[in-house]
Write a protein that holds these residues in place. Structure first.
Motif, PDB file in Angstrom:
ATOM      1  N   SER A 236       0.875  -1.177   0.000  1.00 53.79           N
ATOM      2  CA  SER A 236       0.000   0.000   0.000  1.00 53.79           C
ATOM      3  C   SER A 236       0.909   1.221   0.000  1.00 53.79           C
ATOM      4  O   SER A 236       2.131   1.102   0.077  1.00 53.79           O
TER       5      SER A 236
ATOM      6  N   SER B 133       1.693   6.434   3.124  1.00 54.69           N
ATOM      7  CA  SER B 133       0.751   7.254   3.893  1.00 54.69           C
ATOM      8  C   SER B 133      -0.371   6.402   4.488  1.00 54.69           C
ATOM      9  O   SER B 133      -0.801   6.631   5.618  1.00 54.69           O
ATOM     10  N   THR B 134      -0.845   5.411   3.746  1.00 58.30           N
ATOM     11  CA  THR B 134      -1.885   4.508   4.247  1.00 58.30           C
ATOM     12  C   THR B 134      -1.351   3.690   5.416  1.00 58.30           C
ATOM     13  O   THR B 134      -2.019   3.542   6.442  1.00 58.30           O
ATOM     14  N   TRP B 135      -0.153   3.170   5.267  1.00 65.04           N
ATOM     15  CA  TRP B 135       0.482   2.382   6.316  1.00 65.04           C
ATOM     16  C   TRP B 135       0.679   3.226   7.579  1.00 65.04           C
ATOM     17  O   TRP B 135       0.388   2.795   8.684  1.00 65.04           O
TER      18      TRP B 135
ATOM     19  N   TYR C 260      -1.012   5.972   8.388  1.00 63.57           N
ATOM     20  CA  TYR C 260      -2.338   6.254   8.934  1.00 63.57           C
ATOM     21  C   TYR C 260      -2.840   5.088   9.783  1.00 63.57           C
ATOM     22  O   TYR C 260      -3.455   5.288  10.827  1.00 63.57           O
ATOM     23  N   ARG C 261      -2.602   3.872   9.316  1.00 59.33           N
ATOM     24  CA  ARG C 261      -3.031   2.692  10.073  1.00 59.33           C
ATOM     25  C   ARG C 261      -2.386   2.695  11.454  1.00 59.33           C
ATOM     26  O   ARG C 261      -3.053   2.463  12.464  1.00 59.33           O
TER      27      ARG C 261
ATOM     28  N   LEU D 158     -11.383  11.134   3.661  1.00 58.14           N
ATOM     29  CA  LEU D 158     -10.867   9.935   3.011  1.00 58.14           C
ATOM     30  C   LEU D 158     -12.016   9.154   2.385  1.00 58.14           C
ATOM     31  O   LEU D 158     -13.143   9.184   2.876  1.00 58.14           O
TER      32      LEU D 158
ATOM     33  N   GLU E 257      -9.908   4.140   0.901  1.00 56.84           N
ATOM     34  CA  GLU E 257      -8.750   4.534   1.705  1.00 56.84           C
ATOM     35  C   GLU E 257      -8.920   4.104   3.162  1.00 56.84           C
ATOM     36  O   GLU E 257      -7.976   3.606   3.790  1.00 56.84           O
TER      37      GLU E 257
ATOM     38  N   ASP F  53      -8.318   0.413   3.469  1.00 56.09           N
ATOM     39  CA  ASP F  53      -6.882   0.106   3.491  1.00 56.09           C
ATOM     40  C   ASP F  53      -6.267   0.406   4.853  1.00 56.09           C
ATOM     41  O   ASP F  53      -5.455  -0.365   5.362  1.00 56.09           O
ATOM     42  N   ILE F  54      -6.647   1.528   5.446  1.00 59.17           N
ATOM     43  CA  ILE F  54      -6.097   1.931   6.741  1.00 59.17           C
ATOM     44  C   ILE F  54      -6.519   0.958   7.846  1.00 59.17           C
ATOM     45  O   ILE F  54      -5.700   0.536   8.657  1.00 59.17           O
TER      46      ILE F  54
END
Length: 193
Positions: free
Chosen positions: A65, A68-70, A72-73, A147, A151, A154-155
């Motif tokens: 991914s 930024s997604t990683w 955010y998680r 988002l 998105e 994914d988060i």
């Protein structure tokens, strides 16, 4: 320079490159933390904790991914943990740019309008804060961080359908909370509108 290139360099020992990623994402992470804490100092501390966690876990980033997604998680999970540990904070969500319920101030506000707008925001904050965590998180990410459901999926690591369902149910719960009678029989929903 692309995030992936910076990450590869950091993992090869050029740790100073991580400062570029911090500069790139620190405001986004701070904003996320502020939506959960509604406290500037707490949000700063939480942001630093998230960025440090990300640095320590950087070798686990697999490019499946976006970075930024990683990140955010990690941020969302850390914020949720913070909320669980800090139950003393109530009404912890800031109202800045809500796509669900608009709280538009008057063009030429008088002192009474400013107080009313502030009270409306507080009512909405408290209502959102009282939602179960899975709905509150989706509402924050969708309404305040703008988002998409993909998105958010994914988060959070859940299916898009799950995000859509949580968003629908969260909005319904929020609407139900705001439609309860309050002082003098007036509905919270009417007080917020």
């Amino acid at each position: 320079m692309q995030d992936e290139s910076i990450i590869k360099a950091v993992l090869k020992g050029h740790t100073a490159g991580y400062a570029i990623l911090v500069d790139r994402y620190k405001n986004i992470i701070f904003d996320l933390c502020y939506k959960y804490t509604y406290d500037y100092s707490e949000a700063q501390d939480l942001s630093q904790e998230i960025l440090l966690k990300a640095y320590k876990k950087l070798s686990t980033f697999k490019n499946s991914s976006k970075f930024s997604t990683w990140l955010y998680r990690i941020g969302v999970n850390t914020c949720i943990d913070w909320v669980r540990k800090n139950k003393k904070y109530s009404g912890t969500i800031s109202i800045d740019q809500d796509r669900y319920i608009e709280l538009l101030p008057s063009q030429n506000p008088v002192p009474e309008d400013i107080v009313v707008d502030s009270e409306k925001r507080e009512l909405l904050r408290n209502a959102i804060h009282s939602l179960p965590e899975k709905y509150k998180t989706v509402i924050i990410l969708y309404n305040y961080k703008n988002l998409s459901c993909k998105e958010i999926s994914d988060i959070l690591g859940v299916a898009v359908n799950t995000v859509e369902t949580r968003l629908y149910r969260g909005k319904k719960l929020l609407r139900d909370k705001l439609l309860k009678p309050c002082n003098g029989g007036e509905y919270l929903w009417n007080a917020v509108k």
